[in-house]
Structures are given as C-alpha cells and as structure tokens.
Design a protein around this motif. Structure first.
Motif, PDB file in Angstrom:
ATOM      1  N   GLU A 250      -8.782  -4.288   7.146  1.00 47.04           N
ATOM      2  CA  GLU A 250      -7.412  -3.791   7.064  1.00 47.04           C
ATOM      3  C   GLU A 250      -7.047  -3.450   5.623  1.00 47.04           C
ATOM      4  OE1 GLU A 250      -4.035  -4.914  10.128  1.00 47.04           O
ATOM      5  OE2 GLU A 250      -4.826  -6.719   9.166  1.00 47.04           O
ATOM      6  N   ILE A 251      -6.205  -2.454   5.477  1.00 45.76           N
ATOM      7  CA  ILE A 251      -5.616  -2.117   4.181  1.00 45.76           C
ATOM      8  C   ILE A 251      -4.113  -2.298   4.346  1.00 45.76           C
ATOM      9  CG2 ILE A 251      -5.295  -0.344   2.429  1.00 45.76           C
ATOM     10  CD1 ILE A 251      -7.969   0.870   3.360  1.00 45.76           C
ATOM     11  N   VAL A 252      -3.616  -3.418   3.856  1.00 41.28           N
ATOM     12  CA  VAL A 252      -2.248  -3.852   4.114  1.00 41.28           C
ATOM     13  C   VAL A 252      -1.411  -3.654   2.853  1.00 41.28           C
ATOM     14  CG1 VAL A 252      -0.778  -5.774   4.809  1.00 41.28           C
ATOM     15  CG2 VAL A 252      -3.097  -5.578   5.744  1.00 41.28           C
ATOM     16  N   VAL A 253      -0.267  -3.019   2.998  1.00 44.23           N
ATOM     17  CA  VAL A 253       0.684  -2.852   1.898  1.00 44.23           C
ATOM     18  C   VAL A 253       1.847  -3.812   2.121  1.00 44.23           C
ATOM     19  CG1 VAL A 253       2.311  -1.296   0.760  1.00 44.23           C
ATOM     20  CG2 VAL A 253       0.071  -0.441   1.486  1.00 44.23           C
ATOM     21  N   ILE A 254       2.111  -4.658   1.115  1.00 48.10           N
ATOM     22  CA  ILE A 254       3.256  -5.562   1.136  1.00 48.10           C
ATOM     23  C   ILE A 254       4.302  -5.017   0.176  1.00 48.10           C
ATOM     24  CG2 ILE A 254       4.067  -7.899   0.655  1.00 48.10           C
ATOM     25  CD1 ILE A 254       1.282  -8.920   1.341  1.00 48.10           C
ATOM     26  N   THR A 255       5.525  -4.873   0.660  1.00 52.80           N
ATOM     27  CA  THR A 255       6.581  -4.341  -0.192  1.00 52.80           C
ATOM     28  C   THR A 255       7.883  -5.081   0.099  1.00 52.80           C
ATOM     29  OG1 THR A 255       7.593  -2.277  -0.981  1.00 52.80           O
ATOM     30  CG2 THR A 255       7.274  -2.493   1.406  1.00 52.80           C
ATOM     31  N   GLY A 256       8.926  -4.722  -0.633  1.00 53.27           N
ATOM     32  CA  GLY A 256      10.220  -5.377  -0.471  1.00 53.27           C
ATOM     33  C   GLY A 256      10.995  -5.322  -1.764  1.00 53.27           C
ATOM     34  N   GLY A 257      12.206  -5.809  -1.739  1.00 54.19           N
ATOM     35  CA  GLY A 257      13.061  -5.783  -2.916  1.00 54.19           C
ATOM     36  C   GLY A 257      12.634  -6.787  -3.963  1.00 54.19           C
ATOM     37  N   GLY A 258      13.385  -6.823  -5.068  1.00 51.42           N
ATOM     38  CA  GLY A 258      13.096  -7.779  -6.128  1.00 51.42           C
ATOM     39  C   GLY A 258      13.252  -9.210  -5.651  1.00 51.42           C
TER      40      GLY A 258
ATOM     41  N   MET B  71      -2.314  -4.989  -0.750  1.00 50.61           N
ATOM     42  CA  MET B  71      -1.701  -4.427  -1.945  1.00 50.61           C
ATOM     43  C   MET B  71      -0.201  -4.684  -1.959  1.00 50.61           C
ATOM     44  SD  MET B  71      -3.366  -0.645  -2.240  1.00 50.61           S
ATOM     45  CE  MET B  71      -2.935  -0.236  -0.547  1.00 50.61           C
ATOM     46  N   ILE B  72       0.315  -5.133  -3.074  1.00 49.86           N
ATOM     47  CA  ILE B  72       1.763  -5.138  -3.293  1.00 49.86           C
ATOM     48  C   ILE B  72       2.093  -3.826  -3.998  1.00 49.86           C
ATOM     49  CG2 ILE B  72       3.676  -6.246  -4.494  1.00 49.86           C
ATOM     50  CD1 ILE B  72       2.154  -8.890  -4.186  1.00 49.86           C
ATOM     51  N   GLU B  73       3.013  -3.060  -3.411  1.00 51.89           N
ATOM     52  CA  GLU B  73       3.299  -1.728  -3.957  1.00 51.89           C
ATOM     53  C   GLU B  73       4.730  -1.349  -3.643  1.00 51.89           C
ATOM     54  OE1 GLU B  73       3.215   0.616  -6.195  1.00 51.89           O
ATOM     55  OE2 GLU B  73       1.026   0.699  -5.980  1.00 51.89           O
ATOM     56  N   ASP B  74       5.350  -0.585  -4.540  1.00 51.23           N
ATOM     57  CA  ASP B  74       6.703  -0.091  -4.288  1.00 51.23           C
ATOM     58  C   ASP B  74       6.798   1.428  -4.369  1.00 51.23           C
ATOM     59  OD1 ASP B  74       6.490   0.267  -7.016  1.00 51.23           O
ATOM     60  OD2 ASP B  74       7.858  -1.348  -7.542  1.00 51.23           O
ATOM     61  N   ARG B  75       5.671   2.081  -4.638  1.00 51.65           N
ATOM     62  CA  ARG B  75       5.603   3.546  -4.623  1.00 51.65           C
ATOM     63  C   ARG B  75       4.399   3.915  -3.765  1.00 51.65           C
ATOM     64  NH1 ARG B  75       5.719   4.930 -10.865  1.00 51.65           N
ATOM     65  NH2 ARG B  75       5.517   7.061 -10.093  1.00 51.65           N
TER      66      ARG B  75
ATOM     67  N   VAL C  42       7.097  -5.750   5.126  1.00 49.82           N
ATOM     68  CA  VAL C  42       8.270  -5.756   4.255  1.00 49.82           C
ATOM     69  C   VAL C  42       8.851  -7.168   4.216  1.00 49.82           C
ATOM     70  CG1 VAL C  42      10.553  -4.782   3.804  1.00 49.82           C
ATOM     71  CG2 VAL C  42       8.781  -3.353   4.843  1.00 49.82           C
ATOM     72  N   LEU C  43       9.064  -7.673   3.009  1.00 49.70           N
ATOM     73  CA  LEU C  43       9.668  -8.985   2.808  1.00 49.70           C
ATOM     74  C   LEU C  43      11.110  -8.837   2.329  1.00 49.70           C
ATOM     75  CD1 LEU C  43       6.820 -10.924   0.946  1.00 49.70           C
ATOM     76  CD2 LEU C  43       7.477 -11.150   3.334  1.00 49.70           C
ATOM     77  N   LYS C  44      11.946  -9.768   2.751  1.00 51.32           N
ATOM     78  CA  LYS C  44      13.319  -9.855   2.259  1.00 51.32           C
ATOM     79  C   LYS C  44      13.710 -11.324   2.213  1.00 51.32           C
ATOM     80  CE  LYS C  44      18.068  -8.286   3.084  1.00 51.32           C
ATOM     81  NZ  LYS C  44      18.967  -7.491   3.958  1.00 51.32           N
ATOM     82  N   ASN C  45      14.120 -11.783   1.048  1.00 50.16           N
ATOM     83  CA  ASN C  45      14.523 -13.184   0.873  1.00 50.16           C
ATOM     84  C   ASN C  45      13.466 -14.162   1.370  1.00 50.16           C
ATOM     85  OD1 ASN C  45      17.022 -12.310  -0.157  1.00 50.16           O
ATOM     86  ND2 ASN C  45      17.903 -12.224   1.902  1.00 50.16           N
ATOM     87  N   GLY C  46      12.208 -13.840   1.116  1.00 46.38           N
ATOM     88  CA  GLY C  46      11.123 -14.749   1.465  1.00 46.38           C
ATOM     89  C   GLY C  46      10.663 -14.704   2.904  1.00 46.38           C
ATOM     90  N   ASN C  47      11.228 -13.798   3.703  1.00 49.69           N
ATOM     91  CA  ASN C  47      10.875 -13.678   5.115  1.00 49.69           C
ATOM     92  C   ASN C  47      10.267 -12.308   5.395  1.00 49.69           C
ATOM     93  OD1 ASN C  47      12.343 -16.078   6.788  1.00 49.69           O
ATOM     94  ND2 ASN C  47      13.536 -15.515   4.989  1.00 49.69           N
TER      95      ASN C  47
END
Length: 529
Positions: free
Chosen positions: A34-42, A206-210, A223-228
């Motif tokens: 798998e090629i997994v992209v993890i993203t989300g806000g600050g 990969m962690i990526e925002d672009r 996609v993560l938000k507030n640790g979830n």
C-alpha cells in the motif's frame, strides 16, 4: 488477499504535561504494497501516529501510551513492536522525520548515507552499491563529498531520504519527505519513490499536505483531526467530486489536477484579505515603490570556495511584497542572510534606509528587519512560547504590561494562544513555524523576511500566514518571502525574483512570470538537478 504488514490499535497517547490526547481511538491496518497518505490540519496527530507505527513511541518518545502496533509476518510472532528493540525494527521500518538537519551528523553526505548499511554490518561492496543507488534516486550523485552543514534545506532533505533508501527496508514512513524541495525536485523525488514501490513492492506511509505529485500513485488516504481518524478511504473515492466539499471543510488543499470543481472550491476558501482588489491587481505589473533596501554588486563566496550569490543588484521597495524563488541551493537564503547582516559580503554592499548595513548595531537592525529562519528551531532558547516571543521586547526595556499586551495580541492573531505556556519543543512542526513568525514580527519591523514560513503547516494555516503577510505589506511593511509554493507566490506577490546558480535570472511581475512560464517552460527547469 493482500496481507497486513502493520496492525495498530492505539487507545490514547498523551505527551508529558498535556491534558489533551495527541492520538485516541486509532484502529488501523496497513497492507503489503500500500501507498498510504496521511494528512490533516496542524497538531492533528500525523507525526505522532508515524512515531507509533515505527516504534519510536513508546520505545523512545516519552508519554502516556495505551495501545499496540504489530509488525506482521517478519518472523517475530506478530509481537507488539514496543517489545522489539529499535535497532532490530530498523531492519524493516524506516522513518524520515520532517526536520532533515536533525538527522545528519557526519562530515560528508556519503558517510551519512553509508551509516545505516554499515551498522547492519554489510560487506563493503554492498554498502558502496547501496550508497550509489540511493544518491542516484534522490539526484545527489555529485554531492557525496559535500559537508552536510553546507547544504540547503532541500538538499539536506534529499540526503536524509537517501539514508533511509540505502537501508532497503520493506516499510517506509516518510514525514513530509519533500517539504523543503523546489517544485521539480518534489516531482523527481516522488517519481522515484513511485518507481521504487512498484518495482520492489514496498509499503509506504507518507505524511503530506500537498498532493499534486502523489495523486497518480497513492492508493489510500487517511485524514486526522484532533488525534482521531475522520476519513480513511481508497484513492479512487477520496478525490471524487462529491467528496471535495468535505475535504475542503477539513482544510485539505485540493490539487490542481483533479476533478471538475477544483477552481470553484479554491475560490471559496483562498485569498480572503481585507484588500481583495489589491490582491487581484498585484499580478499585473510591477508598481513603483520607494526603495527601502538597495543591494549593489553583491557576491558571497564561502570558505570552501563555493559561490553563494554572484553580482546581485536589487532594489526592495517599501510596501512591496516580493517572493524569492529558485531551486534548492540557488542562493535564496544566502541573499536573505546578507540583508540581515548574518553574512558579510565578499563583494558589494547592502543599504537600508540610505545607510550601509555595517553602520547598524545588531539591536538597531533587529528593530528594522524581522527575520524567520528556514529552521525556526534554531532560534529557540526560552522555556515557554510566551517567553520566546517576548525576549526581544524584554532586552529593550519594554514594560511587563506592554510586553504582555503585545505578545498576547500576536499569539491570538496567529491562533497559538493555547500553547503560550508550553515549551517550544513540545509544539508541532506547524506551531513551531508560527512561533518563528511571531518572533520575527514582535518588534513591528519595517522589513519582514520569511524563509519558507508555510513549510509543514496545514492549508488553512498557510492561507492565514499569507493573508497576514499581505496585510502587513498593505500597511507600509516590505515583505520578502522565500518559498517553493509557486501558487501562493503568484497570488500574493507584487513581484517575483528567481535565482539560479547564485544569480538573478528573473525579476518581474507575477503576470510576466506566468506568461514566461507558459511560453517558455524551461524557466522552471532551472529548478531541476
């Protein structure tokens, strides 16, 4: 059916001294290939999740942790990786951190890349072959004898990635692996990673925002938000038109090369300032600005003999918003360091407000020019965020009450008032960037120089930073932005200056840059190696 290689059940993780979990209720399986992209806000938990998946939490990073991550089918009887030593895990899982300079410690690029294979006690010829292959994969074949301390941020990032590739691990966890690279450098790196994963069936997280460079080969998005985890979808549906509104609401940067609604969604969120007309007009032509900085015949050669910049002549106007672009190692940061007197010219001079820089004392200059380093961690020396920002005011004798008012106002403007009492090294990468910006702005300087201020921050925060800089420019401040984000440079700048091979090769309006790029795409090929 494709087997799992990692299985994670993380109930919670708290960093020391915090009351809010950095991660909670994480249930995640990663399949082979798998090629997994993890993203989300600050501060959404992306890097923390990466630490858990590679075993750095709980084996190295301290905190209150409840959960397990299992490495499957590695002859380890599906053990929780917390019970496996990091050296043993390093044979199977590689981690690239978001700050490359913290991962380089040898005297040459070649030694850094060879360090991992050497610790695996591989034969000398095998180590040599791995080093050559890894350096070729990141476009640094001719850099093997360079001291890492002399590299630009993007070049250092390539070396760190090469160091991991040389270990030939089955699972790669990459935290913003191209965050400091120029546009064509990003494209090159991701093309090579795509090729590696497909040819050798690697698993990549990969962690990526672009996303423009990863959209054609990523297989899954989280996609993560507030640790979830709030979204976990296959790539085929993630970018579907009917899903874009939700992504937009989460602050996900919609790529330019997908869907039919990209422009519509970007118009909803992008570029909202107090001076919309000015923002729309700034692209058309260079305006007449009264010069505040004059750079005359400026050249700099480092002790090694390497040329940093050569024969640069520029005027920087009051109220002017300039984006300084160019490939990694082109001389952008070197030029900026001359403007703030961190480097002494080999030839030429810099004049600020009709007075040569050498006539300014350090404290005088700090009140005239605010400078944020490419790595703001290097500017941290206080125990809390509040103390770090107020330091400059303190040494000038500003009263406690006035300091408190100014710092709190700036913290609120940047949205980081909730971390004011934390130690800066407890911050996320994005919040460290915002701390660096705050420290540069606290004296209300006439000139603001930002070296990649949006590196590592989420899209909404990027827009907040750019809108703030534009607002400051509209209020008689001169802004010099060093960036690889061409989209933001074109939209917000009055003027684009491009360096290549230590020289200025383009200096004109955003409109002229766009025209030149459209009719002559080779202008950006200078950013490739």
């Amino acid at each position: 059916m494709t087997r799992n290689v990692l299985e994670a059940q993380i109930n919670y993780f708290y960093y020391p001294g915090t009351k809010t979990p950095a991660l909670e209720n994480i249930n995640l399986d990663i399949k082979k290939g798998e090629i997994v992209v993890i993203t989300g806000g600050g501060a959404s938990g992306k890097t923390t999740l990466a630490y858990c998946l590679c075993g750095a939490i709980p084996n190295f990073v301290e905190g209150d942790y409840n959960g397990s991550v299992s490495l499957k089918d590695k002859g380890l009887d599906d053990k929780d990786i917390s019970s496996i030593s990091l050296p043993k895990l390093a044979k199977d899982i590689g981690l690239v951190l978001e700050d490359p300079q913290n991962q380089l410690f040898h005297l040459s690029v070649e030694e850094d890349v060879a360090f991992g294979p050497g610790n695996l006690m591989l034969p000398k010829d095998e180590i040599k072959n791995r080093v050559e292959k890894a350096l070729s994969s990141v476009g640094l074949e001719n850099y093997r004898h360079r001291n890492p301390e002399t590299l630009s941020g993007g070049e250092a990032q390539r070396v760190v990635l090469a160091s991991i590739l040389a270990l030939n691990q089955d699972i790669l966890i990459l935290d913003l692996p191209a965050g400091e690279l120029d546009p064509l450098g990003r494209k090159q790196i991701y093309q090579n990673l795509k090729k590696l994963c497909h040819q050798e069936n690697k698993t990549m997280i990969m962690i990526e925002d672009r996303f423009d460079e990863v959209i054609d080969f990523a297989s899954r998005y989280i996609v993560l938000k507030n640790g979830n985890i709030v979204i976990d979808q296959d790539a085929d549906y993630f970018w579907a038109d009917e899903n874009l509104d939700k992504l937009n609401s989460l602050g996900i940067r919609i790529p330019s090369n997908i869907g039919t609604r990209t422009d519509e969604l970007r118009d909803k969120t992008n570029y909202k300032t107090d001076n919309t007309d000015d923002l729309n007009d700034n692209k058309n032509k260079i305006k007449a600005f009264e010069p505040i900085i004059k750079i005359q015949n400026l050249s700099h050669y480092y002790p090694s003999g390497e040329c940093g910049i050569k024969d640069v002549n520029l005027d920087i106007g009051r109220k002017e918003f300039i984006s300084l672009i160019g490939k990694n190692g082109a001389g952008k940061t070197t030029l900026a360091k001359h403007i703030v007197k961190l480097l002494t010219p080999t030839e030429g001079t810099v004049i600020l407000d009709n007075k040569p820089l050498e006539e300014y004392r350090r404290l005088q200059l700090a009140n005239k020019i605010g400078y944020m380093f490419q790595n703001p961690e290097w500017q941290i020396f206080k125990n809390t965020v509040f103390e770090q920002i107020e330091y400059s005011l303190e040494i000038q004798g500003v009263s406690n009450e006035e300091r408190k008012i100014k710092v709190n106002k700036l913290l609120q403007n940047l949205g980081i008032e909730n971390v004011a009492e934390l130690h800066p090294y407890r911050l996320s990468k994005g919040n460290i960037q915002l701390l660096g910006i705050a420290s540069a702005l606290i004296n209300d300087p006439d000139v603001i120089i930002m070296d990649e201020p949006c590196n590592g921050v989420d899209y909404n925060t990027t827009l907040k930073i750019m809108n703030l800089l534009r607002k400051l420019s509209n209020k008689d401040r001169s802004v010099i932005l060093i960036t690889h984000d061409i989209e933001m440079a074109l939209k917000y700048s009055d003027r684009i200056i491009m360096l290549d091979d230590s020289k200025v090769i383009f200096d004109d309006s955003p409109l002229e840059f766009t025209s030149e790029f459209t009719t002559n795409p080779q202008i950006l090929e200078t950013e490739a190696h």
